[in-house]
Scaffold this active site. Structure first.
Site, PDB file in Angstrom:
ATOM      1  N   CYS A 263      51.650  -0.345   1.780  1.00 14.48           N
ATOM      2  CA  CYS A 263      52.299  -0.383   0.466  1.00 14.48           C
ATOM      3  C   CYS A 263      53.616  -1.149   0.524  1.00 14.48           C
ATOM      4  O   CYS A 263      54.009  -1.792  -0.431  1.00 14.48           O
ATOM      5  CB  CYS A 263      52.527   1.030  -0.042  1.00 14.48           C
ATOM      6  SG  CYS A 263      53.425   2.061   1.123  1.00 14.48           S
TER       7      CYS A 263
ATOM      8  N   GLU B 166      53.339   7.611  -6.097  1.00 12.58           N
ATOM      9  CA  GLU B 166      53.711   6.657  -5.038  1.00 12.58           C
ATOM     10  C   GLU B 166      52.687   5.527  -5.092  1.00 12.58           C
ATOM     11  O   GLU B 166      51.561   5.689  -4.616  1.00 12.58           O
ATOM     12  CB  GLU B 166      53.649   7.340  -3.665  1.00 12.58           C
ATOM     13  CG  GLU B 166      54.705   8.387  -3.433  1.00 12.58           C
ATOM     14  CD  GLU B 166      56.080   7.793  -3.152  1.00 12.58           C
ATOM     15  OE1 GLU B 166      56.190   6.552  -3.049  1.00 12.58           O
ATOM     16  OE2 GLU B 166      57.032   8.581  -3.050  1.00 12.58           O
TER      17      GLU B 166
ATOM     18  N   GLU C 166      49.041  -7.076  -5.751  1.00 11.16           N
ATOM     19  CA  GLU C 166      49.039  -6.566  -4.378  1.00 11.16           C
ATOM     20  C   GLU C 166      47.707  -6.948  -3.718  1.00 11.16           C
ATOM     21  O   GLU C 166      46.648  -6.470  -4.124  1.00 11.16           O
ATOM     22  CB  GLU C 166      49.189  -5.041  -4.430  1.00 11.16           C
ATOM     23  CG  GLU C 166      49.396  -4.399  -3.089  1.00 11.16           C
ATOM     24  CD  GLU C 166      49.464  -2.870  -3.188  1.00 11.16           C
ATOM     25  OE1 GLU C 166      48.768  -2.275  -4.031  1.00 11.16           O
ATOM     26  OE2 GLU C 166      50.210  -2.278  -2.388  1.00 11.16           O
TER      27      GLU C 166
ATOM     28  N   LYS D 120      42.852  16.189  -2.412  1.00  8.72           N
ATOM     29  CA  LYS D 120      41.657  15.350  -2.630  1.00  8.72           C
ATOM     30  C   LYS D 120      41.815  14.121  -1.744  1.00  8.72           C
ATOM     31  O   LYS D 120      42.508  13.160  -2.093  1.00  8.72           O
ATOM     32  CB  LYS D 120      41.561  14.968  -4.107  1.00  8.72           C
ATOM     33  CG  LYS D 120      40.149  14.757  -4.634  1.00  8.72           C
ATOM     34  CD  LYS D 120      39.397  13.606  -3.999  1.00  8.72           C
ATOM     35  CE  LYS D 120      39.734  12.253  -4.581  1.00  8.72           C
ATOM     36  NZ  LYS D 120      39.145  11.150  -3.770  1.00  8.72           N
TER      37      LYS D 120
HETATM   38  P1  NAD Z   1      43.222   4.257  -5.112  1.00  4.98           P
HETATM   39  O1  NAD Z   1      44.106   4.369  -6.302  1.00  4.98           O
HETATM   40  O2  NAD Z   1      41.975   3.472  -5.236  1.00  4.98           O
HETATM   41  O3  NAD Z   1      42.752   5.723  -4.634  1.00  4.98           O
HETATM   42  C1  NAD Z   1      43.684   6.703  -4.269  1.00  4.98           C
HETATM   43  C2  NAD Z   1      43.068   8.076  -4.477  1.00  4.98           C
HETATM   44  O4  NAD Z   1      42.852   8.283  -5.873  1.00  4.98           O
HETATM   45  C3  NAD Z   1      41.716   8.267  -3.791  1.00  4.98           C
HETATM   46  O5  NAD Z   1      41.659   9.574  -3.249  1.00  4.98           O
HETATM   47  C4  NAD Z   1      40.748   8.126  -4.948  1.00  4.98           C
HETATM   48  O6  NAD Z   1      39.520   8.799  -4.762  1.00  4.98           O
HETATM   49  C5  NAD Z   1      41.532   8.765  -6.078  1.00  4.98           C
HETATM   50  N1  NAD Z   1      41.101   8.376  -7.426  1.00  4.98           N
HETATM   51  C6  NAD Z   1      40.498   7.222  -7.805  1.00  4.98           C
HETATM   52  N2  NAD Z   1      40.272   7.237  -9.142  1.00  4.98           N
HETATM   53  C7  NAD Z   1      40.757   8.413  -9.599  1.00  4.98           C
HETATM   54  C8  NAD Z   1      40.858   8.995 -10.900  1.00  4.98           C
HETATM   55  N3  NAD Z   1      40.401   8.359 -11.965  1.00  4.98           N
HETATM   56  N4  NAD Z   1      41.429  10.207 -11.013  1.00  4.98           N
HETATM   57  C9  NAD Z   1      41.923  10.846  -9.931  1.00  4.98           C
HETATM   58  N5  NAD Z   1      41.853  10.349  -8.684  1.00  4.98           N
HETATM   59  C10 NAD Z   1      41.280   9.143  -8.516  1.00  4.98           C
HETATM   60  O7  NAD Z   1      44.135   3.739  -3.939  1.00  4.98           O
HETATM   61  P2  NAD Z   1      43.694   3.379  -2.448  1.00  4.98           P
HETATM   62  O8  NAD Z   1      42.901   2.118  -2.497  1.00  4.98           O
HETATM   63  O9  NAD Z   1      43.111   4.573  -1.797  1.00  4.98           O
HETATM   64  O10 NAD Z   1      45.113   3.148  -1.756  1.00  4.98           O
HETATM   65  C11 NAD Z   1      45.743   1.921  -1.753  1.00  4.98           C
HETATM   66  C12 NAD Z   1      46.893   1.933  -2.738  1.00  4.98           C
HETATM   67  O11 NAD Z   1      47.806   2.986  -2.416  1.00  4.98           O
HETATM   68  C13 NAD Z   1      47.701   0.656  -2.658  1.00  4.98           C
HETATM   69  O12 NAD Z   1      48.080   0.258  -3.941  1.00  4.98           O
HETATM   70  C14 NAD Z   1      48.922   1.084  -1.843  1.00  4.98           C
HETATM   71  O13 NAD Z   1      50.042   0.256  -2.006  1.00  4.98           O
HETATM   72  C15 NAD Z   1      49.126   2.468  -2.348  1.00  4.98           C
HETATM   73  N6  NAD Z   1      49.949   3.243  -1.396  1.00  4.98           N
HETATM   74  C16 NAD Z   1      51.252   3.527  -1.729  1.00  4.98           C
HETATM   75  C17 NAD Z   1      52.067   4.229  -0.838  1.00  4.98           C
HETATM   76  C18 NAD Z   1      53.498   4.574  -1.177  1.00  4.98           C
HETATM   77  O14 NAD Z   1      54.125   5.287  -0.409  1.00  4.98           O
HETATM   78  N7  NAD Z   1      54.043   4.093  -2.290  1.00  4.98           N
HETATM   79  C19 NAD Z   1      51.543   4.640   0.394  1.00  4.98           C
HETATM   80  C20 NAD Z   1      50.228   4.326   0.712  1.00  4.98           C
HETATM   81  C21 NAD Z   1      49.432   3.636  -0.215  1.00  4.98           C
END
Ligand code: NAD
Length: 496
Positions: free
Chosen positions: A304, A270, A401, A195
């Site tokens: 991240c 993650e 963050e 997804k």
């Molecule tokens: P997000 O949580 O808003 O979205 C991530 C994914 O989850 C998207 O595909 C979104 O559509 C989906 N999603 C949203 N609500 C959902 C639900 N209720 N059920 C299932 N899926 C759902 O995150 P983002 O804004 O896309 O990414 C940024 C975040 O990701 C930051 O916090 C960043 O630090 C983190 N990140 C972490 C790493 C790591 O390796 N630890 C790497 C990259 C990004």
């Protein structure tokens, strides 16, 4: 060297040729299919704020079809029943196709995310190809564990694939995050439903076409772009999912844990970070300043592992601050498709406003900006590299963050205070320390509660080195041989 004009030409090529060449529909059971759908997703260009593509949004019926395909491919299909070598051959072909298409994939990814083309071409895409090859090989090295006899029975533990995996992807490293998840899953013999993120879905659509070309059996790799609220929730709530591997925010992780609680699938999470960057008076100051600038501003802070909290020993605080401010102000902001650019635009207007509200909130609470604190002179979605001083440990800008080019700098008096401050956070993804005192460096590494620690450096990653967080930065690990275990179960066998 690419000039500004050629960055414009590259963008024209992406818009007029590369995006029209993509099939933007869900990829299910080995082909792109007309979505039953749940509306549309508009994908915008961070550089121009113009629409790049309007994609069909997968709805529950599309998720259902993808899971039906993934389940059938796992329960009856050839993929989990193949030899590891046969799967490795397909993964190697997939890696070769990614390498063949590096330029096209990099242009799509950089345009879609606003990340520097040079960085995407130099790391995100080639490292992804490497990850598929790495897990193909790692699986070939996997061993069944023989144990001493129990009574008359021979005993061994056979490792078997977990099953159907849902891979939920963020927008800041979409191509790499997909690879880190599905490469070990596929090598292990699992099937996957990906997804992608709504804000940067293009490279996932390109990857789906390459999966078809590589010859994965139908249903082994499926891609359903939809909103988190509709497609994401439908995916995590479905009892046919054996494992969820998620990269994204804490808030979404909570929703995923709650939404899947009734059947408790295996989880890899993650999540975000609030990285500490500790600079001691005995450090190599040139290296610490360079490393701090990268830690604060790389990927325009949408990283991240960003080092967003810099703790500096008081004796060098003023000099260090002067130098990072000068370096921040010298950063070259510009078109991510221009080779000379060091910092691109933020992902979209809503995120830009969110970053700005954190900075304005901190100023209102009594902090100061040593530089930045507003949109950059370039306009659009460029946010000025920002350094905040005078923030307290309880302010939102210290605790949450920001995910933008905003670093806070705080004075500390002692090594003890530096370690305590570094650990004063709910997050635990990564931290860095700059010092020539190796005893202190060792104590820092021992006591700081994170998944990855950088000593006198920042931002090293390698395919063979595990990556992941502790505390609210997540659970489980990606990369490294151990990530195969995230997608395998041990089955204990007694045989007479
Ligand atoms: P997000 O949580 O808003 O979205 C991530 C994914 O989850 C998207 O595909 C979104 O559509 C989906 N999603 C949203 N609500 C959902 C639900 N209720 N059920 C299932 N899926 C759902 O995150 P983002 O804004 O896309 O990414 C940024 C975040 O990701 C930051 O916090 C960043 O630090 C983190 N990140 C972490 C790493 C790591 O390796 N630890 C790497 C990259 C990004």
């Amino acid at each position: 060297m690419t000039s500004k004009a050629s960055a414009t030409e590259l963008r024209d090529r992406v818009v007029s040729s590369l995006i029209p060449g993509l099939d933007l529909r869900p990829f299910i059971a080995g082909e792109f299919t007309d979505p039953v759908g749940s509306g549309e997703i508009t994908d915008t260009d961070p550089m121009t704020e113009r629409t790049l593509a309007v994609l069909p949004a997968a709805g529950p019926a599309d998720v259902d079809a993808a899971l039906t395909a993934a389940r059938a491919a796992f329960d009856q299909g050839p993929w989990p029943r193949m030899t590891a070598q046969e799967r490795a051959d397909t993964l190697d072909r997939f890696a070769a196709l990614i390498e063949r298409d590096t330029e096209r994939l990099s242009l799509l990814e950089a345009t879609d995310t606003g990340k520097r083309l040079a960085g995407v071409r130099g790391w995100d895409v080639p490292q992804s190809a490497e990850v598929y090859r790495y897990y193909a090989q790692a699986m070939l090295q996997a061993r069944t564990t023989s144990m001493p006899k129990v009574g008359e029975a021979s005993v061994f533990v056979r490792r078997v694939p977990v099953g159907v995996c849902a891979a939920i992807i963020p927008w800041n490293f979409p191509f790499a995050c997909i690879s880190w998840k599905i490469a070990p899953a596929l090598a292990a013999g699992c099937t996957v439903v990906i997804k992608p993120a709504e804000r940067a879905p293009l490279s996932a659509q390109a990857l789906a076409a390459l999966a078809a070309e590589a010859g994965f059996p139908p249903g082994v790799v499926n891609v359903v772009l939809g909103t988190g609220d509709v497609a994401g929730r439908a995916l995590v709530a479905d009892p046919r999912v054996d494992k969820i591997t998620f990269t994204g925010s804490q808030e979404t992780a909570r929703s995923i844990v709650a939404g899947s609680a009734s059947r408790m699938p295996r989880l890899t999470l993650e999540l975000g970070g609030k990285g500490a960057n500790v600079v001691m008076a005995d450090c190599d100051l040139d290296a610490a300043v360079d490393g701090t600038i990268t830690a604060m501003f790389d990927v325009q802070g949408q990283n991240c592992c960003a080092g967003s909290r810099t703790y500096v020993q008081r004796g060098i605080y003023e000099e260090f601050l002067d130098r990072v401010v000068t370096a921040a102000e010298a950063r070259r902001l510009g078109d991510p498709l221009d080779e000379k650019t060091e910092q691109g635009p933020q992902i979209d207007r809503a995120h830009f406003e969110r970053i700005d509200s954190y900075v304005k909130g901190a100023l209102k609470e009594g902090a100061d900006c040593a530089t930045g604190g507003k949109g950059a002179d370039q306009g659009g979605l460029f946010y000025a590299p920002t350094i905040v001083t005078g923030a307290t440990s309880s302010m939102r800008i210290t605790r949450e963050e920001v995910f933008g080019p905003v670093g806070c700098v705080y004075p500390v008096d002692s090594t003890e205070e530096a370690i305590t401050a570094a650990n004063d956070t709910d997050y635990g993804l990564s931290a860095s320390v700059w010092t020539s005192d190796l005893d202190f460096a060792d104590r820092f590494v021992t006591e700081v509660r994170v998944g990855t620690c950088w000593v006198n450096c920042f931002g090293y990653f390698a395919t063979e080195v595990p990556w992941g967080g502790v505390k609210l930065s997540g659970q489980g690990r990606e990369l490294g041989v151990a990530a195969l275990d995230e997608f395998m179960d041990g089955k204990s066998v007694f045989r007479i």
